[in-house]
Design a protein around this motif. Sequence first.
Motif, PDB file in Angstrom:
ATOM      1  N   ASP A  23      -8.383  -5.688  -1.569  1.00 28.52           N
ATOM      2  CA  ASP A  23      -8.309  -5.944  -0.858  1.00 28.52           C
ATOM      3  C   ASP A  23      -7.812  -7.658  -2.647  1.00 28.52           C
ATOM      4  OD1 ASP A  23      -8.292  -8.389   0.329  1.00 28.52           O
ATOM      5  OD2 ASP A  23     -10.059  -9.540   0.489  1.00 28.52           O
ATOM      6  N   PRO A  24      -6.792  -7.022  -3.139  1.00 25.39           N
ATOM      7  CA  PRO A  24      -7.021  -7.883  -4.438  1.00 25.39           C
ATOM      8  C   PRO A  24      -6.334  -9.310  -4.168  1.00 25.39           C
ATOM      9  CG  PRO A  24      -4.722  -6.672  -3.236  1.00 25.39           C
ATOM     10  CD  PRO A  24      -5.536  -6.512  -2.726  1.00 25.39           C
ATOM     11  N   GLY A  25      -6.620  -9.925  -4.816  1.00 29.17           N
ATOM     12  CA  GLY A  25      -6.391 -11.629  -4.828  1.00 29.17           C
ATOM     13  C   GLY A  25      -4.871 -12.062  -4.646  1.00 29.17           C
ATOM     14  N   THR A  26      -4.725 -10.953  -5.274  1.00 30.59           N
ATOM     15  CA  THR A  26      -2.983 -11.943  -5.455  1.00 30.59           C
ATOM     16  C   THR A  26      -2.127 -10.039  -5.356  1.00 30.59           C
ATOM     17  OG1 THR A  26      -2.870 -13.654  -6.770  1.00 30.59           O
ATOM     18  CG2 THR A  26      -0.956 -12.585  -6.724  1.00 30.59           C
ATOM     19  N   ILE A  27      -1.015  -9.953  -4.803  1.00 25.07           N
ATOM     20  CA  ILE A  27      -0.215  -8.960  -5.167  1.00 25.07           C
ATOM     21  C   ILE A  27       1.153  -9.120  -5.841  1.00 25.07           C
ATOM     22  CG2 ILE A  27       1.390  -7.105  -3.765  1.00 25.07           C
ATOM     23  CD1 ILE A  27      -0.517  -7.246  -1.703  1.00 25.07           C
ATOM     24  N   VAL A  28       1.498  -8.245  -6.710  1.00 27.41           N
ATOM     25  CA  VAL A  28       2.992  -9.018  -7.465  1.00 27.41           C
ATOM     26  C   VAL A  28       3.875  -8.085  -6.800  1.00 27.41           C
ATOM     27  CG1 VAL A  28       3.795  -9.053  -9.835  1.00 27.41           C
ATOM     28  CG2 VAL A  28       1.709  -9.584  -9.457  1.00 27.41           C
ATOM     29  N   LEU A  29       4.442  -8.425  -5.800  1.00 25.15           N
ATOM     30  CA  LEU A  29       5.669  -7.189  -5.787  1.00 25.15           C
ATOM     31  C   LEU A  29       6.906  -7.029  -6.487  1.00 25.15           C
ATOM     32  CD1 LEU A  29       6.862  -5.588  -2.641  1.00 25.15           C
ATOM     33  CD2 LEU A  29       7.307  -7.495  -2.104  1.00 25.15           C
ATOM     34  N   LEU A  30       7.290  -5.577  -6.546  1.00 28.30           N
ATOM     35  CA  LEU A  30       7.886  -5.979  -7.522  1.00 28.30           C
ATOM     36  C   LEU A  30       9.662  -5.262  -6.519  1.00 28.30           C
ATOM     37  CD1 LEU A  30       6.475  -2.992 -10.358  1.00 28.30           C
ATOM     38  CD2 LEU A  30       6.687  -5.780 -10.461  1.00 28.30           C
ATOM     39  N   PRO A  73      -9.296 -18.259 -15.637  1.00 28.64           N
ATOM     40  CA  PRO A  73     -10.258 -17.247 -14.758  1.00 28.64           C
ATOM     41  C   PRO A  73      -9.287 -16.032 -14.511  1.00 28.64           C
ATOM     42  CG  PRO A  73     -10.468 -18.549 -13.024  1.00 28.64           C
ATOM     43  CD  PRO A  73      -9.712 -19.376 -14.624  1.00 28.64           C
ATOM     44  N   GLU A  74      -9.937 -14.899 -14.920  1.00 29.92           N
ATOM     45  CA  GLU A  74      -8.577 -13.946 -14.440  1.00 29.92           C
ATOM     46  C   GLU A  74      -8.475 -13.277 -13.350  1.00 29.92           C
ATOM     47  OE1 GLU A  74      -8.668 -10.251 -18.358  1.00 29.92           O
ATOM     48  OE2 GLU A  74      -9.673  -9.587 -16.184  1.00 29.92           O
ATOM     49  N   THR A  75      -6.763 -13.430 -12.851  1.00 29.49           N
ATOM     50  CA  THR A  75      -7.079 -13.153 -11.793  1.00 29.49           C
ATOM     51  C   THR A  75      -6.846 -11.754 -11.083  1.00 29.49           C
ATOM     52  OG1 THR A  75      -5.640 -15.467 -11.261  1.00 29.49           O
ATOM     53  CG2 THR A  75      -5.055 -13.619  -9.520  1.00 29.49           C
ATOM     54  N   PRO A  76      -7.784 -11.165 -10.382  1.00 27.96           N
ATOM     55  CA  PRO A  76      -7.458  -9.833  -9.625  1.00 27.96           C
ATOM     56  C   PRO A  76      -5.875  -9.057  -8.998  1.00 27.96           C
ATOM     57  CG  PRO A  76      -8.509 -11.186  -8.226  1.00 27.96           C
ATOM     58  CD  PRO A  76      -8.650 -11.379  -9.725  1.00 27.96           C
ATOM     59  N   LEU A  77      -5.588  -8.528  -9.259  1.00 25.58           N
ATOM     60  CA  LEU A  77      -4.096  -8.266  -8.302  1.00 25.58           C
ATOM     61  C   LEU A  77      -3.417  -6.588  -9.170  1.00 25.58           C
ATOM     62  CD1 LEU A  77      -2.149  -7.608 -11.019  1.00 25.58           C
ATOM     63  CD2 LEU A  77      -1.852  -9.989 -11.760  1.00 25.58           C
ATOM     64  N   VAL A  78      -2.460  -6.490  -8.022  1.00 23.33           N
ATOM     65  CA  VAL A  78      -1.651  -5.186  -8.141  1.00 23.33           C
ATOM     66  C   VAL A  78      -0.511  -5.514  -7.504  1.00 23.33           C
ATOM     67  CG1 VAL A  78      -4.002  -4.221  -6.658  1.00 23.33           C
ATOM     68  CG2 VAL A  78      -2.116  -4.995  -5.655  1.00 23.33           C
ATOM     69  N   PHE A  79      -0.117  -4.085  -8.586  1.00 25.78           N
ATOM     70  CA  PHE A  79       1.654  -4.204  -8.672  1.00 25.78           C
ATOM     71  C   PHE A  79       1.930  -3.257  -7.724  1.00 25.78           C
ATOM     72  CE2 PHE A  79       0.820  -5.888 -12.782  1.00 25.78           C
ATOM     73  CZ  PHE A  79       1.845  -6.941 -13.239  1.00 25.78           C
ATOM     74  N   ILE A  80       3.221  -3.464  -6.444  1.00 34.82           N
ATOM     75  CA  ILE A  80       3.118  -2.936  -5.927  1.00 34.82           C
ATOM     76  C   ILE A  80       4.880  -2.585  -5.290  1.00 34.82           C
ATOM     77  CG2 ILE A  80       3.122  -2.740  -3.259  1.00 34.82           C
ATOM     78  CD1 ILE A  80       0.430  -3.381  -3.072  1.00 34.82           C
ATOM     79  N   ALA A  81       4.881  -1.840  -5.141  1.00 38.77           N
ATOM     80  CA  ALA A  81       7.005  -1.594  -4.922  1.00 38.77           C
ATOM     81  C   ALA A  81       6.671  -0.919  -3.593  1.00 38.77           C
ATOM     82  CB  ALA A  81       7.450  -0.547  -6.245  1.00 38.77           C
ATOM     83  N   ASP A  82       7.443  -1.978  -2.192  1.00 35.85           N
ATOM     84  CA  ASP A  82       7.782  -0.557  -1.200  1.00 35.85           C
ATOM     85  C   ASP A  82       9.077   0.123  -1.029  1.00 35.85           C
ATOM     86  OD1 ASP A  82       7.966  -0.278   1.744  1.00 35.85           O
ATOM     87  OD2 ASP A  82       8.036  -2.367   2.272  1.00 35.85           O
ATOM     88  N   TYR A  83       8.981   1.211  -0.803  1.00 39.76           N
ATOM     89  CA  TYR A  83      10.410   1.550   0.014  1.00 39.76           C
ATOM     90  C   TYR A  83      10.064   2.735   0.903  1.00 39.76           C
ATOM     91  CZ  TYR A  83      11.322   0.726  -5.262  1.00 39.76           C
ATOM     92  OH  TYR A  83      10.885   0.345  -6.507  1.00 39.76           O
ATOM     93  N   ASP A  84      11.118   2.220   1.729  1.00 36.54           N
ATOM     94  CA  ASP A  84      10.945   2.692   3.072  1.00 36.54           C
ATOM     95  C   ASP A  84       9.491   2.586   3.857  1.00 36.54           C
ATOM     96  OD1 ASP A  84      13.960   2.477   3.059  1.00 36.54           O
ATOM     97  OD2 ASP A  84      13.730   4.436   2.175  1.00 36.54           O
ATOM     98  N   GLY A  85       8.310   1.521   3.254  1.00 38.40           N
ATOM     99  CA  GLY A  85       7.798   1.583   3.836  1.00 38.40           C
ATOM    100  C   GLY A  85       6.638   2.796   3.031  1.00 38.40           C
ATOM    101  N   VAL A  86       7.402   3.411   1.824  1.00 39.22           N
ATOM    102  CA  VAL A  86       5.826   4.194   0.945  1.00 39.22           C
ATOM    103  C   VAL A  86       5.638   3.267  -0.282  1.00 39.22           C
ATOM    104  CG1 VAL A  86       6.058   6.249   0.276  1.00 39.22           C
ATOM    105  CG2 VAL A  86       6.937   6.770   1.945  1.00 39.22           C
ATOM    106  N   LEU A  87       4.625   3.305  -0.162  1.00 41.08           N
ATOM    107  CA  LEU A  87       3.509   1.794  -1.237  1.00 41.08           C
ATOM    108  C   LEU A  87       4.069   3.107  -2.724  1.00 41.08           C
ATOM    109  CD1 LEU A  87       1.519  -0.196   0.088  1.00 41.08           C
ATOM    110  CD2 LEU A  87       3.803  -0.633   0.377  1.00 41.08           C
ATOM    111  N   TYR A  88       3.647   2.063  -3.609  1.00 41.76           N
ATOM    112  CA  TYR A  88       4.059   2.951  -4.994  1.00 41.76           C
ATOM    113  C   TYR A  88       2.741   1.167  -5.784  1.00 41.76           C
ATOM    114  CZ  TYR A  88       7.113   6.194  -4.133  1.00 41.76           C
ATOM    115  OH  TYR A  88       7.811   7.369  -3.856  1.00 41.76           O
ATOM    116  N   THR A  89       2.031   1.850  -6.675  1.00 40.81           N
ATOM    117  CA  THR A  89       1.655   1.014  -7.874  1.00 40.81           C
ATOM    118  C   THR A  89       1.733   1.201  -8.965  1.00 40.81           C
ATOM    119  OG1 THR A  89      -0.074  -0.783  -8.463  1.00 40.81           O
ATOM    120  CG2 THR A  89      -1.019   1.882  -8.137  1.00 40.81           C
TER     121      THR A  89
END
Length: 345
Positions: free
Chosen positions: A283-290, A227-243
Amino acid sequence: MTACHPTSRPTSRPTTRPATRQLARWATPAAAVLLLSACTSTDTTTPTSSEVDGAEVTAGQVSVQNCGRTVTLDEPAQRVVSGWTTSTEVLLAVDEGDRLVGQYNSANGTPSEEYADALAEIPVLSAAALTREQLAAAQPDLIWADGEYLFDGSQLPTIDELASQGTQVLVLSGFCGDDATAATVEDVFTDLDAIGTLLGETSATEELADELRERLDAVETRVADQPETPLVFIADYDGVLYTYDGVYTDIAEKAGGHNLYAGELPPGQYYSEISREDVLSRDPGTIVLLTGPGADTEAAVAGLSELLPGVAAVSEGRVVTMPESDSTNLRVVDGVERLSQALHP
């Protein structure tokens, strides 16, 4: 004109493009005349010619289509400047590192362990963007660039100006123009074909492409029934989040996941700032932290726990780290493999 060559051969963060500044012209008219005199072939033999994608190509020349342009060299490239770490790794992978006379943007990529030592031997022209002076000193006949943004006639000469001076520019196919949202995993095969042709080494790049295709096919087979896993790509730069969208969405799909931000970013943008509340609502099932070069991944994950304590993926330990470099060239296949293993162990 036949170019002259010396006898020797050689963050996922949304980066603001370097500010342009007016520099000295690439070459003075007098210098151009001297260059033409020194480099123009005296061979009066009439060469044969043919057409490639509508453009006339003389026998002995190599030519490819790239970003809507025809890139033609009078002979296979001998002096190459690489604008991205993963591009440098491609030349090393096909045993053509001796053609590399320099690299730039070296601080923006994390070398793989396999090529780190060899890559460290390639001269660094600039850790970031390239200047006219640095490029002129390297005397390349081919620049393999990470995008077209530097070739604005100010920071660097335009692509057409460089071509008239004997230097051609090949751009990573997913980064033509200012819109990188169309970049995909498949771009690796387009770019391998192009660089192989311009190096006159198509057998080596074709062999490498076959290996990469087999690896991607193996992942596809392994995750086909998952089954496909719902996820988001996130990068954190000094507390500012990007996807991220673009190639990252394609990586997710090939790895057996689904990017919850796919198609939702502003038009023409493959990254965008997001709020903590927006991530919490999805509320993603997985977070991919770049992660960027030299990142402390444990500290990065811990920092995310402080920023997004209410997200299940964080509180339940479903945060996957992924180097930013796993998004172009050979490394994009590494990214698909690693993410698929994390999502579907």
